[in-house]
Design a protein around this motif. Sequence first.
Motif, PDB file in Angstrom:
ATOM      1  N   LYS A 259       2.650   4.304  -1.061  1.00 50.32           N
ATOM      2  CA  LYS A 259       2.487   5.118  -2.253  1.00 50.32           C
ATOM      3  C   LYS A 259       3.848   5.539  -2.786  1.00 50.32           C
ATOM      4  O   LYS A 259       4.765   5.825  -2.028  1.00 50.32           O
ATOM      5  CB  LYS A 259       1.665   6.367  -1.950  1.00 50.32           C
TER       6      LYS A 259
ATOM      7  N   ASP B 135       0.808  -1.214   0.000  1.00 51.13           N
ATOM      8  CA  ASP B 135       0.000   0.000   0.000  1.00 51.13           C
ATOM      9  C   ASP B 135       0.840   1.262   0.000  1.00 51.13           C
ATOM     10  O   ASP B 135       0.305   2.355  -0.141  1.00 51.13           O
ATOM     11  CB  ASP B 135      -0.935   0.020   1.205  1.00 51.13           C
TER      12      ASP B 135
ATOM     13  N   THR C 295       0.912   9.343  -8.728  1.00 47.29           N
ATOM     14  CA  THR C 295       1.065   8.653  -7.449  1.00 47.29           C
ATOM     15  C   THR C 295       0.265   7.358  -7.485  1.00 47.29           C
ATOM     16  O   THR C 295      -0.923   7.362  -7.808  1.00 47.29           O
ATOM     17  CB  THR C 295       0.573   9.539  -6.287  1.00 47.29           C
ATOM     18  N   ALA C 296       0.953   6.267  -7.182  1.00 45.21           N
ATOM     19  CA  ALA C 296       0.313   4.951  -7.171  1.00 45.21           C
ATOM     20  C   ALA C 296       1.021   4.082  -6.136  1.00 45.21           C
ATOM     21  O   ALA C 296       2.175   4.330  -5.797  1.00 45.21           O
ATOM     22  CB  ALA C 296       0.399   4.287  -8.543  1.00 45.21           C
ATOM     23  N   SER C 297       0.344   3.055  -5.673  1.00 43.72           N
ATOM     24  CA  SER C 297       0.972   2.137  -4.728  1.00 43.72           C
ATOM     25  C   SER C 297       1.646   1.009  -5.498  1.00 43.72           C
ATOM     26  O   SER C 297       1.388   0.794  -6.680  1.00 43.72           O
ATOM     27  CB  SER C 297      -0.062   1.581  -3.746  1.00 43.72           C
TER      28      SER C 297
END
Length: 168
Positions: A25, A23, A120-122
Motif C-alpha cells: 500500500k 500489494d 491509500t492504494a496499492s
Amino acid sequence: MSEEILSLIKNSSRNNVEEAKRDKKAVWLIFTIGNQADGKNLYAIPADSVKEILRDATVFPLPFVPPYVNGVLNRYGDPYLVIDSAVLEGKEAQNSLLFIVLNDESHSCLRITDVKDFFTASEKDVVHFTEAELSDYYEGTLKINGQEVFVLKVQAIIEKVGKEIASA
C-alpha cells in the motif's frame, strides 16, 4: 528430483515477493492542476515525494527560463524552483499560491490549484500506460472513487526543466 523441488521453491518465493510488491500500500496525494473545474484536472503523486505543502509563498520571477518555470520561492532561506505543470501541458497558467515542495535534491516545487485528498492504494491499482500510450509526464492512471487520476512522473518533469535551463 531435488533440483525440480528447489526450482519450484525458488519460483514460488519469487512470485510471493512480486505479489507482495504489487500489494504494498502507498499513500497518494491527490491534487488539481489548472483553473478548469471539469474534473479532468486531477493528478496524483506518491505522498513520500512531498516534503511540504506551502500556501501564499511569494514567487520571484527569473529571466531567461522556459514559460512553465514561474521563478523561485524562498523556503527557510533556500531557493526552490517553481514549476507550473499546467503551462508545461499547454494549458493556461495557474493563479494559485499553493505549492507542493518535492522531497528530493532538486529544490523544486509544483504549483497546484488545490489539494483534494490523501488516498491509500496499492501499486497494482495504478494502471501503467502501454508503449503506444507512453507519455513524457505521466506514469499511468489511478482510479479513485470512479474517477481516473493521472499519476505524474515528477522526476521526468524535473529532468526536462534541468535540461532546458542548462541549455538556455
